[in-house]
Design an enzyme around this catalytic site. Structure first.
Site, short mmCIF file in Angstrom:
data_model
loop_
_atom_site.label_atom_id
_atom_site.label_comp_id
_atom_site.label_asym_id
_atom_site.label_seq_id
_atom_site.Cartn_x
_atom_site.Cartn_y
_atom_site.Cartn_z
N ASP A 82 0.87 -1.17 0.00
CA ASP A 82 0.00 0.00 0.00
C ASP A 82 0.91 1.22 0.00
O ASP A 82 1.72 1.40 0.92
CB ASP A 82 -0.91 -0.02 1.23
CG ASP A 82 -1.92 1.13 1.24
OD1 ASP A 82 -1.63 2.18 0.63
OD2 ASP A 82 -2.99 0.97 1.85
N LYS A 91 2.23 9.63 -17.51
CA LYS A 91 1.46 10.87 -17.57
C LYS A 91 0.06 10.62 -16.99
O LYS A 91 -0.34 9.45 -16.90
CB LYS A 91 1.39 11.38 -19.01
CG LYS A 91 0.41 10.61 -19.90
CD LYS A 91 0.21 11.32 -21.21
CE LYS A 91 -0.93 10.70 -21.99
NZ LYS A 91 -2.26 10.92 -21.43
N HIS A 150 4.26 6.83 -24.65
CA HIS A 150 4.39 5.61 -25.45
C HIS A 150 4.35 5.87 -26.95
O HIS A 150 4.81 5.04 -27.73
CB HIS A 150 3.32 4.59 -25.05
CG HIS A 150 1.93 4.92 -25.48
ND1 HIS A 150 1.09 5.72 -24.74
CD2 HIS A 150 1.23 4.55 -26.59
CE1 HIS A 150 -0.06 5.83 -25.36
NE2 HIS A 150 -0.01 5.13 -26.47
N GLU A 187 -9.69 8.97 -31.34
CA GLU A 187 -10.14 7.76 -30.66
C GLU A 187 -11.63 7.57 -30.93
O GLU A 187 -12.40 8.55 -30.91
CB GLU A 187 -9.92 7.88 -29.15
CG GLU A 187 -8.46 8.05 -28.74
CD GLU A 187 -8.32 8.25 -27.25
OE1 GLU A 187 -7.89 7.31 -26.57
OE2 GLU A 187 -8.65 9.34 -26.76
N ASP A 206 -4.73 15.86 -21.54
CA ASP A 206 -4.52 14.43 -21.70
C ASP A 206 -3.68 14.10 -22.93
O ASP A 206 -2.88 13.17 -22.89
CB ASP A 206 -5.89 13.74 -21.80
CG ASP A 206 -5.79 12.23 -21.72
OD1 ASP A 206 -4.95 11.73 -20.95
OD2 ASP A 206 -6.54 11.55 -22.44
N HIS A 259 1.37 13.83 -25.94
CA HIS A 259 1.55 13.10 -27.20
C HIS A 259 1.71 14.02 -28.41
O HIS A 259 2.65 13.88 -29.20
CB HIS A 259 0.35 12.18 -27.46
CG HIS A 259 0.13 11.15 -26.39
ND1 HIS A 259 1.16 10.55 -25.69
CD2 HIS A 259 -1.01 10.59 -25.91
CE1 HIS A 259 0.66 9.68 -24.83
NE2 HIS A 259 -0.65 9.69 -24.94
N LYS A 293 -12.25 12.36 -28.76
CA LYS A 293 -12.90 11.09 -28.45
C LYS A 293 -14.19 10.98 -29.26
O LYS A 293 -14.74 11.97 -29.72
CB LYS A 293 -13.21 10.99 -26.95
CG LYS A 293 -11.94 10.79 -26.11
CD LYS A 293 -12.28 10.48 -24.67
CE LYS A 293 -11.05 10.12 -23.87
NZ LYS A 293 -10.43 8.86 -24.32
#
Length: 486
Positions: free
Chosen positions: A89, A145, A175, A213, A232, A237, A337
């Site tokens: 934890d 991130k 990534h 996305e 985000d 990215h 999105k």
């Protein structure tokens, strides 16, 4: 074939989604390819008081389905032999003492601590690692991130983590930089005389970078509603991809030489004024629509979304780089999105020929484009005009396609696999340095402030479309259209 040095990978958040969907499948692929040292161990950490057998059962149920098609049950069995489980934890200091004991006497192995947890836990984890002596030079820390919500919070996290670990021990992961086609972008630019002379304002008309996305918030409503598309995706990215496109040739392929050039691009980005935010950025929010023929709800009807939320699920931005190579060339960044498809691509559109010798509408468009696709498939396509078969001299668009799956003689590594191997081997070139992160936040913050100060809500767009109409209008002012509209 180069194997890694001996290692221990410690996965904080070892029972979580990122570890199960991405990290364990990536490590399995590296294991299957013979790239992991035989003495390498993987220590998964979780808050549950479970034993190793229970964890392996969870891995079988949740990680194995995400392994690529070339699954081998026998290899999976030998991979599982590397796995250990330890209850931890992050808010219980005594658990870190047990971790230190588990790693004691590891024979000089490299220790990689991958923090696949909420960023709010980063500073506490790093402080406890240091307290139990797990911040020696053989320890490397991977930070996922988002690293903060703004410049101040990002700096606070970096300052606290930096108290316990040197900069060359910190691997801030993105990534997208591990994707094969992004690596090929550098190879194409700096390994060929064909493109490098054209890679500048005299020959490039515009650059488009899209990450789309088809998914919605997928059960992450509470997190996403506090984050939004700009934090985000753009701050990380998209800006990293912009740097890879626009950077100058580094003196060497050494990590800091590459990151120095990326930093110069970020520092050269033209800052946004309040009026620039209104004219050169678009924010949108999806409404109910259909994806793949199936109805989906709008953002405000998703679980754990605040009533009347103004969080953006789409943004398009016109960016400019104020240096001699790129002055005057618009860079259009777009992410969203609930778009029609899952797509990530970089499109470099070259200028039209100075004189239209041939008849037909093809000459009215930018005929030469280099399209680097990052997902769902990785490929590079070069669009140009060629003679249409038959009488006359009418031109038609065509393209050359470099399909990595079809042409490569070697196995292509997944992005996370490549980056995890880089961490074990100590290669920092594909990871963000602290000053890069600060420069990215410096550029993004005025856009965030402009949106927060505006009384206008995000522009609505129907799920399954390419965003609000204002996105296309943003480009049309420069006589440009998005790649899918050509």
């Amino acid at each position: 074939m180069t194997t890694s040095p001996p290692f221990d990978i410690v996965l904080f958040g070892g029972t979580g989604d990122l570890v199960m969907r991405k990290l364990l499948p990536a490590l399995y692929q590296a294991h299957k390819a013979g790239l992991l040292h035989p003495l390498g161990r993987i220590l998964a950490l979780g808050r549950k008081d479970a034993d190793r057998a229970a964890y392996l059962a969870q891995m079988e149920a949740q990680a194995r389905p995400h392994v690529q098609a070339d699954f081998d049950a026998a290899v999976w069995g030998t991979f599982a032999e590397r796995i250990l489980y330890c209850k931890l934890d992050a808010e219980q200091p005594a658990d870190f003492d047990a971790l230190a004991q588990a790693l004691a006497g590891n024979g000089g192995r490299i220790t990689v601590c991958y923090l696949a947890t909420a960023p709010a836990l980063f500073t506490g984890i790093c402080a406890q690692l240091a307290r139990v002596g797990l911040n020696h030079p053989g320890v490397r820390v991977v930070l996922e991130k988002p690293l903060g919500r703004d410049l101040a919070s990002s700096n606070a996290i970096n300052a606290e983590v930096g108290r316990h670990f040197a900069e060359d021990q910190l691997y801030r992961i993105d990534h997208y930089l591990g994707k094969e086609s992004v690596q090929n972008l550098m190879a194409i630019r700096f390994g060929n005389t064909l493109f490098e002379p054209l890679w500048r304002r005299e020959w490039v008309d515009n650059v488009q970078i899209t990450i789309a996305e088809d998914l919605g918030v997928e059960g992450r409503g509470e997190f996403y509603d506090k984050t939004g598309a700009l934090r985000d995706m753009v701050q990380s990215h998209l800006l990293q991809l912009l740097c890879m496109v626009a950077m100058e040739p580094p003196a060497t392929l050494e990590a800091n030489a590459i990151r120095d050039e990326k930093l110069k691009v970020l520092n050269a980005l033209k800052p946004f004024s309040e009026s620039d935010v209104a004219t050169n950025s678009v924010r949108g929010q999806y409404r109910a629509g259909a994806i793949g023929g199936q109805p989906v709800v709008g953002y405000l009807d998703e679980a754990r979304i605040a009533p009347g939320s103004r969080t953006e699920t789409f943004t398009a931005i016109k960016a400019e780089i104020a240096n001699w190579r790129w002055a005057g060339v618009p860079f259009f960044l777009r992410t969203g999105k609930r778009m029609p498809e899952r797509l990530a691509e970089v499109v470099i559109s070259f200028r039209k020929v100075p004189l239209a010798l041939f008849p037909g509408p093809s000459m009215e468009r930018a005929s030469n484009r280099l399209v680097i696709q990052l997902q769902p498939d990785e490929s590079i396509q070069l669009y140009f005009l060629a003679k249409e078969a038959g009488d006359g001299m009418r031109l038609q668009p065509t393209y050359l396609n470099l399909d990595f799956d079809a042409t490569s003689q070697h196995r292509r590594a997944d992005a996370y696999e490549r980056l995890l191997l880089d961490v074990i081997r100590g290669n920092l070139g594909l990871f963000m340095r602290r000053d890069e992160l600060e420069a990215a936040w410096h550029w993004v913050e005025p856009i965030l402030a402009g949106w927060n100060n505006s009384t206008l809500p995000p522009k609505p767009y129907t799920a399954g479309t390419w965003g609000p109409a204002a996105s296309s209008a943003l480009l049309s002012r420069d006589g440009v259209a998005w790649h899918e509209e050509l």
